[in-house]
Design an enzyme around this catalytic site. Structure first.
Site, PDB file in Angstrom:
ATOM      1  N   THR A   9     -11.648  17.551 -31.945  1.00 30.91           N
ATOM      2  CA  THR A   9     -10.189  17.504 -31.871  1.00 30.91           C
ATOM      3  C   THR A   9      -9.631  16.154 -32.289  1.00 30.91           C
ATOM      4  O   THR A   9      -8.570  16.076 -32.924  1.00 30.91           O
ATOM      5  CB  THR A   9      -9.723  17.832 -30.438  1.00 30.91           C
ATOM      6  N   ASP A  65     -16.006  21.701 -35.959  1.00 30.79           N
ATOM      7  CA  ASP A  65     -15.528  21.994 -34.615  1.00 30.79           C
ATOM      8  C   ASP A  65     -16.773  22.087 -33.746  1.00 30.79           C
ATOM      9  O   ASP A  65     -17.737  22.787 -34.090  1.00 30.79           O
ATOM     10  CB  ASP A  65     -14.755  23.320 -34.613  1.00 30.79           C
ATOM     11  N   THR A  92     -28.992  24.998 -10.595  1.00 27.00           N
ATOM     12  CA  THR A  92     -27.988  25.602  -9.737  1.00 27.00           C
ATOM     13  C   THR A  92     -26.647  25.701 -10.448  1.00 27.00           C
ATOM     14  O   THR A  92     -26.296  24.850 -11.264  1.00 27.00           O
ATOM     15  CB  THR A  92     -27.801  24.819  -8.428  1.00 27.00           C
ATOM     16  N   GLN A  93     -25.898  26.757 -10.124  1.00 23.70           N
ATOM     17  CA  GLN A  93     -24.548  26.904 -10.645  1.00 23.70           C
ATOM     18  C   GLN A  93     -23.580  25.906 -10.014  1.00 23.70           C
ATOM     19  O   GLN A  93     -22.502  25.665 -10.557  1.00 23.70           O
ATOM     20  CB  GLN A  93     -24.024  28.318 -10.384  1.00 23.70           C
ATOM     21  N   CYS A  94     -23.944  25.353  -8.883  1.00 26.12           N
ATOM     22  CA  CYS A  94     -23.047  24.438  -8.173  1.00 26.12           C
ATOM     23  C   CYS A  94     -22.967  23.104  -8.916  1.00 26.12           C
ATOM     24  O   CYS A  94     -24.003  22.518  -9.254  1.00 26.12           O
ATOM     25  CB  CYS A  94     -23.547  24.185  -6.750  1.00 26.12           C
TER      26      CYS A  94
END
Length: 349
Positions: free
Chosen positions: A12, A55, A271-273
């Site tokens: 960007t 991009d 972990t997703q955390c």
């Protein structure tokens, strides 16, 4: 030495509006040159080199090789490096470069912007200033991200906002520096990686060798089998619940992991955390992973885990070495591993 080299890879920061949205600006390097003349002193030599800008949503592992080659071709001629990069996959690239440039003796600083440099109200000037300050720190010998007023270890950072200027956070390691209200950056030298032996390596990545599998209620063995249909697959990173838990009562899902293991696919567990770490075996629902030899990744981010596995798998076929290296910190990407322990039960109030 010729000061700092800015390597422009796209994103960007170097875009302009087009018929279908923002797109790379072919005149960006000239715009950047004008901007730098306005903010730099004559004592701050900075040069610019552009790769084919993309991009960052189109990033492929081969682009990591291109960035690393461009850095090493110019390594001895510059005191530090700034890489302009799109935000979407910036954390992946910063992680990958950290493993390819182990033992770096100079700073490599990734930055970008949420709004193009040429557009009013852009965050690019502030991010560039911080990145250039960081790239001039002789005690900084690692790959970092300068963004939104914070300097973060590259392989500890994650993009956590699609719009906010403070787009990146480092959930499990403190910032290496920050910008005060008066615009002056301060650095925490005690948090920098210590100097180490230079070990640069640019392996040939296999673009489909590593897959991430986020778990969700209803995930089935079909998800694993779909990944196994890829003949190039060599590793799967499970993005499990909490401290490393999986649906162990779903026999089809667990059987699919056994199939992957039997095929020689390396299985790892993150972990997703955003905060905290995998403590595999702390709960019974993750015990089956210990039986399968799934490697717990402690507090490593999914981006770092993905990039590290790509790097290791491209560097050697020695599985024992890969497993050992995956469980130790190569570039500050993970806190020391600890033995699993059962978490204390909450006490009644």
């Amino acid at each position: 030495m010729a000061g700092i080299l800015i390597l422009h890879t796209g994103g960007t920061i170097g875009m302009r509006p087009g018929a279908h949205g923002l797109q790379p600006d072919p005149e960006f390097c000239a715009t950047l040159q004008v901007h730098l003349k306005q903010v730099l002193t004559p004592q701050q030599p900075v040069s610019i080199k552009a790769l084919a800008p993309i991009d960052s949503a189109n990033l492929q592992p081969a682009h990591w090789q291109d960035m690393a080659h461009a850095l090493l071709e110019n390594w001895d001629d510059h005191t530090g490096f700034v890489i302009l990069h799109g935000t979407d996959t910036l954390a992946w690239s910063a992680s990958a470069l950290s493993f390819m440039l182990q033992g770096a003796d100079k700073p490599v600083i990734f930055t970008g912007a949420q709004i193009p440099l040429a557009q009013s109200g852009s965050d690019a000037p502030a991010n560039l200033r911080l990145a250039l300050h960081a790239a001039a720190q002789p005690q900084l010998r690692e790959t970092c991200i300068a963004f939104g007023g914070s300097l973060l270890r590259g392989n500890r950072a994650r993009k956590t906002s699609a719009q906010d200027f403070a787009a990146f956070t480092s959930p499990n390691y403190p910032a290496l520096g920050s910008v005060s209200d008066d615009g002056i950056p301060a650095f925490h030298v005690e948090r920098f990686l210590p100097a180490g032996p230079k070990s640069f390596s640019i392996p040939r990545f296999r673009p489909r060798a590593v897959a991430l599998l986020p778990l969700y209620p209803g995930v089935s063995g079909d998800s694993v089998r779909a990944l196994l249909a890829n003949p190039e697959l060599r590793a799967i990173v499970l993005q499990s619940y909490g401290s490393g838990n999986v649906p162990d009562s779903d026999t089809d899902f667990i059987d699919s992991l056994h199939t992957a293991h039997a095929r020689g696919i390396l299985l790892a567990n993150s972990t997703q955390c955003p905060h905290g770490r995998v403590t595999q075996g702390a709960y019974a629902t993750s015990h089956v992973l210990d039986q399968l030899g799934v490697i717990p990744l402690a507090d490593m981010t999914p981006e770092a885990a993905h990039a590290k596995l790509h790097f290791l798998l491209a560097s050697t076929d020695n599985r024992q070495q890969i497993v050992a290296d995956l469980q130790r910190s190569l570039a500050g990407e993970v806190s020391p591993f600890v033995s699993p322990s059962t978490p204390p039960l909450p006490q009644p109030v």
